[in-house]
Scaffold this motif. Structure first.
Motif, short mmCIF file in Angstrom:
data_model
loop_
_atom_site.label_atom_id
_atom_site.label_comp_id
_atom_site.label_asym_id
_atom_site.label_seq_id
_atom_site.Cartn_x
_atom_site.Cartn_y
_atom_site.Cartn_z
N VAL A 134 52.20 53.30 36.36
CA VAL A 134 50.70 54.33 36.06
C VAL A 134 50.50 53.56 34.56
O VAL A 134 49.47 53.33 33.88
CB VAL A 134 51.70 55.93 35.82
CG1 VAL A 134 50.10 56.16 35.47
CG2 VAL A 134 51.73 56.55 36.93
N ALA A 137 49.55 50.15 35.33
CA ALA A 137 47.90 50.96 36.13
C ALA A 137 46.88 50.92 35.17
O ALA A 137 45.52 50.66 35.22
CB ALA A 137 48.47 51.47 37.81
N SER A 138 47.30 51.96 34.27
CA SER A 138 46.67 52.70 33.46
C SER A 138 45.55 51.62 32.74
O SER A 138 44.62 51.48 32.12
CB SER A 138 46.70 54.05 32.63
OG SER A 138 47.58 53.55 31.84
N LEU A 140 45.36 48.02 32.78
CA LEU A 140 45.23 46.89 33.52
C LEU A 140 43.41 47.88 33.75
O LEU A 140 42.15 47.28 33.73
CB LEU A 140 45.46 47.06 34.97
CG LEU A 140 44.09 46.02 35.87
CD1 LEU A 140 44.33 44.90 35.62
CD2 LEU A 140 44.98 45.87 36.93
N PRO B 30 43.45 54.60 28.50
CA PRO B 30 43.94 53.80 29.29
C PRO B 30 43.38 54.85 30.29
O PRO B 30 43.15 55.47 32.28
CB PRO B 30 44.84 52.92 29.28
CG PRO B 30 45.01 52.25 27.94
CD PRO B 30 44.41 54.31 27.22
N ALA B 31 44.86 55.77 30.26
CA ALA B 31 45.01 57.49 31.26
C ALA B 31 43.71 58.29 31.30
O ALA B 31 43.16 58.08 32.85
CB ALA B 31 46.17 58.87 30.55
N GLN B 33 40.35 56.03 31.38
CA GLN B 33 40.15 55.71 32.08
C GLN B 33 40.45 55.55 33.62
O GLN B 33 39.49 55.27 34.25
CB GLN B 33 39.67 53.69 30.98
CG GLN B 33 39.47 53.07 31.69
CD GLN B 33 37.82 53.07 32.15
OE1 GLN B 33 37.55 53.48 30.71
NE2 GLN B 33 37.20 53.23 33.18
N MET B 34 41.82 55.88 33.26
CA MET B 34 41.57 55.59 35.37
C MET B 34 41.29 56.72 35.62
O MET B 34 40.93 56.53 36.75
CB MET B 34 43.39 55.70 35.40
CG MET B 34 43.79 55.01 36.27
SD MET B 34 45.67 54.80 36.39
CE MET B 34 46.69 56.33 35.77
N ILE B 291 50.55 51.60 45.75
CA ILE B 291 49.31 51.33 43.94
C ILE B 291 49.73 49.26 43.26
O ILE B 291 48.49 48.90 43.04
CB ILE B 291 50.44 52.01 43.10
CG1 ILE B 291 50.30 53.25 43.30
CG2 ILE B 291 49.60 52.08 41.86
CD1 ILE B 291 50.85 54.31 42.16
N PHE B 295 46.10 47.75 43.28
CA PHE B 295 45.83 46.55 42.57
C PHE B 295 45.80 45.33 42.30
O PHE B 295 44.75 45.12 41.83
CB PHE B 295 46.83 47.78 41.03
CG PHE B 295 46.12 48.75 40.89
CD1 PHE B 295 45.10 48.55 39.58
CD2 PHE B 295 46.42 49.72 40.34
CE1 PHE B 295 44.30 49.45 39.13
CE2 PHE B 295 46.17 50.81 39.97
CZ PHE B 295 45.53 50.38 39.16
N TYR B 301 40.72 48.98 43.11
CA TYR B 301 40.56 49.44 41.47
C TYR B 301 40.57 50.71 41.58
O TYR B 301 41.55 52.18 41.33
CB TYR B 301 40.33 49.56 40.32
CG TYR B 301 40.59 47.99 40.04
CD1 TYR B 301 42.27 47.37 39.51
CD2 TYR B 301 40.00 46.96 40.87
CE1 TYR B 301 42.10 46.27 39.14
CE2 TYR B 301 40.40 45.88 39.93
CZ TYR B 301 41.39 45.75 39.21
OH TYR B 301 41.85 44.03 38.99
N SER B 308 47.78 56.28 40.89
CA SER B 308 48.20 57.00 40.23
C SER B 308 48.00 58.11 39.71
O SER B 308 48.69 58.63 39.31
CB SER B 308 47.90 55.64 39.40
OG SER B 308 47.55 54.44 39.67
N LEU B 311 50.18 60.58 41.75
CA LEU B 311 51.60 60.34 40.71
C LEU B 311 51.16 61.16 39.98
O LEU B 311 52.76 61.85 39.34
CB LEU B 311 51.85 59.14 40.63
CG LEU B 311 53.07 58.41 40.83
CD1 LEU B 311 54.37 59.48 41.73
CD2 LEU B 311 53.22 56.77 40.49
N MET B 312 50.86 61.04 38.63
CA MET B 312 50.80 61.30 37.78
C MET B 312 50.51 62.59 37.18
O MET B 312 51.76 63.62 36.40
CB MET B 312 50.40 60.62 36.20
CG MET B 312 50.42 60.90 35.03
SD MET B 312 49.61 59.70 34.08
CE MET B 312 49.06 60.51 32.86
#
Lengths: 310, 335
Positions: A134, A137-138, A140, B30-31, B33-34, B291, B295, B301, B308, B311-312
């Motif tokens: 994770v 991935a985040s 990226l 990033p989290a 953004q994901m 995942i 990716f 994406y 992701s 999962l998180m």
């Protein structure tokens, strides 16, 4: 019960059977520990053993014959020296940066009561509680989102960014553990003797927490040089040693990779052994009797001496 | 004095700033953004567009990959249980019987980390090979049928995961065992804490059997055989290792370490894909494998980000429950 046992002759049957049973019971745990540690070390041993293999084809998974070929020519595979160099450089830079940033955070967390320390603790803990995949991935997705068209180039720099990020938390936790066992009176003594904060930090605090900082740096270095999962998301076309291993796993890992893996292992072990030896010599006499959990006092006293003289 | 005091008040924030900023920009952002990216549609070539209506990605992802999610959960849980069974006696031995070799033993526990874990996993491939150094001779001697294999089965994947994260389980348990005051155990013995003979044997057999049957069912092996093996192991452990003082003094006091260790094992185990890729086959793919391929191979994406995020979120929910029970400090400092 004990009285009856005591009145029995020492060589009578039940007592020796009991003694044998107790002996087995007492030593079973050692057998278990030996087996568990053998289990942990077995793959390392196999890796080292297969660095002396001379497989007929590309795949190094069956023992064929003993050879020193790979050891004499450790970079005899195209591209291998480049990826090892990249990995070492990434590990060095990310270790230095992460150790510096993490130590500062650890100092702030242990030394000061401030608003937001709870949030900070949580922010330190979260990256360790997030699966690596994770994290990678985040990062990226962020690089993709920033880059749009053209795609944000993932390269050496993005690997570094990621490695520093995941190393910070481990450094904080390691250094903080060392700071908790720290005797604040030593700093107060230095201040009483006229040292200012700056002198006190460099002459008292820093030498005492240095082993913790070094341990954190070693941890950060080994995490960075070994990372595959996060790196695979942030590397783009840049290859590191783990990415090289992954790429060659399908067609067969070259024997030279085992040589380099074994060398890394030996260097790391040697480093720890030397560090432990030096620390052991520093900390030997006199023994701390009244506070067994405190930081080793002799080193602290020696560290304090120059400040006291000043 | 006023200015000086203000500087002193600012000091912790100045110390924190660079590191925390790094984490905010390269972990928190990033989290977020994901999460945003999981509502994207489009491809890498045409560009992505955001729309809240794309929440259906989550439904699609969950239904399409539910078996991989379930597998991650089962493999992760099984690996955690195995890790605990191996780690607890090991940590106990180091803490209470290690003597002057305590540090050497601890070093041996973390020493595998000094080798690339890809290479260690590769080594397991050699060790567990169908005609490898373990099964080859056993097959030649006729102890095992020629078609017997471990590689490319769930057992290999779980063994690989359990191996990789064993130190993460051992160290926190060791830390909490180490803190226990030996006098408490002596006091328990003075108060007639005995070997707990029938209870340990019966309890060990039952628990071992249940764990075995559970593992067997979860991995679709012969539950009876695994159950019997589990019961046997449980009997031995219960009879020889478990005493009343361990059960009622040592174990309860070491529970924080056990919880921290299980968390540190379970979380990375659930997200792992390396073991499944190197030691398993297409039938052992975990959510991490999905995942990764979404990716990096398919450039899909939105789906990958949604997976992701699920999962998180699942893991953070579990961590939150644990942290509520134990307190964050205990969890983070046990490492």
């Amino acid at each position: 019960m004990t009285d009856i046992a005591a009145t029995l002759p020492a060589d009578s049957r039940p007592s020796s059977a009991v003694r044998a049973g107790r002996y087995v019971k007492d030593h079973l745990i050692y057998v278990y520990m030996a087996l568990a540690i053998a289990y942990l070390m077995l793959p390392v041993a196999v890796m080292a053993l297969f660095s002396f293999n001379d497989p007929p084809g590309k795949s190094n998974v069956a023992w064929h014959q003993f050879s020193l070929q790979a050891w004499l020519n450790p970079f005899g595979v195209p591209g291998l020296s480049d990826v090892v160099r990249t990995s070492v450089v990434v590990a060095l830079i990310s270790t230095i940066v992460a150790t510096a940033l993490g130590t500062l955070i650890a100092l702030a967390l242990v030394r000061y009561n401030f608003r937001g320390s709870g949030v900070t603790n949580a922010l330190i803990f979260l990256p360790m509680a997030t699966p690596e995949i994770v994290l990678g991935a985040s990062l990226l997705t962020m690089f993709v989102a920033i880059g749009r068209q053209p795609f944000f180039p993932t390269n050496f720099v993005t690997i570094l960014i990621a490695h520093i990020m995941f190393n910070i938390s481990y450094v904080v936790v390691t250094v903080r553990a060392r700071l908790y066992g720290f005797d604040r009176h030593l700093e107060e003594a230095a201040m009483d003797l006229g040292a200012n904060e700056w002198t006190t930090f460099w002459k008292v605090t820093f030498p005492i927490i240095l082993p913790g900082i070094l341990a954190a740096a070693l941890l950060a270095f080994s995490l960075s040089i070994d990372d595959y999962v996060i790196t695979s998301f942030t590397a783009g076309r840049t290859n590191t040693f783990p990415i090289f291993i992954w790429g060659s796993a399908r067609i067969g890992v070259p024997v030279q990779v085992n040589v380099i893996g074994t060398t890394f292992f030996l260097i790391a072990v040697g480093f720890v052994v030397v560090a432990t030896f030096i620390q052991g010599r520093q900390n030997r006499p006199p023994k701390v009797v009244d506070r067994p959990d405190a930081t080793p006092t002799p080193a602290a006293e020696r560290a304090l001496a120059p400040a006291a003289e000043a | 004095m006023g200015a000086r005091q203000r500087i002193l008040k600012l000091t912790p924030y100045l110390l924190l700033a660079p590191g925390i900023l790094w984490l905010l920009v390269f972990y928190v952002y990033p989290a977020i953004q994901m999460f945003i990216s999981s509502f994207w549609t489009g491809t890498l070539e045409t560009g992505f567009t955001f729309s809240l209506g794309n929440w259906t990605t989550y439904v699609d992802a969950l239904t399409r990959y539910q078996s991989q999610f379930a597998r991650s959960l089962v493999y992760g849980a099984a690996a955690t249980v195995i890790c605990f069974i191996i780690a607890y006696p090991l940590a106990y031995g180091i803490a209470f019987r290690g003597g002057r070799y305590k540090n050497v033993l601890l070093f041996l526990v973390i020493a595998p980390f000094f080798t690339s874990f890809l290479l260690r996993t590769q080594s397991w491939k050699i060790i567990l090979g169908d005609d490898g150094i373990v099964f080859g001779p056993l097959k030649d001697l006729g102890f095992l049928p020629p078609e017997f294999r471990v590689l490319a089965t769930p057992a290999a994947v779980i063994a690989g995961i359990a191996y990789n994260f064993l130190p993460f389980m051992t160290l926190p348990i060791y830390v909490s065992l180490e803190k226990i005051d030996g006098r408490l155990v002596e006091a328990a013995k003075d108060l007639y804490a005995g070997p707990w003979r029938p209870g340990g044997t019966i309890g060990g057999t039952i628990i071992g059997g249940l764990v075995g049957v559970g593992l067997g069912l979860a991995l679709s092996y012969d539950a009876l055989v695994i159950g019997i093996i589990g019961a046997l192991v449980g009997t031995i452990i219960g009879t020889f290792f478990v005493s009343e003082s361990i059960l009622r003094v040592v174990l309860p006091l070491s529970l924080p370490g056990v919880f921290a260790g299980s968390l540190l094992t379970f979380i990375p185990a659930m997200g792992d894909f390396v073991n499944a890729a190197l030691l398993g086959n297409t039938q052992t793919r975990m959510i991490g494998n999905v995942i990764q391929s979404r990716f990096l191979e398919n450039n899909d994406y939105p789906t990958a980000a949604a997976l992701s995020f699920i999962l998180m979120a699942a893991i953070l929910a579990m961590v939150a429950i644990y942290a509520k029970v134990l307190g964050t400090e205990e969890l983070t400092s046990a490492r």
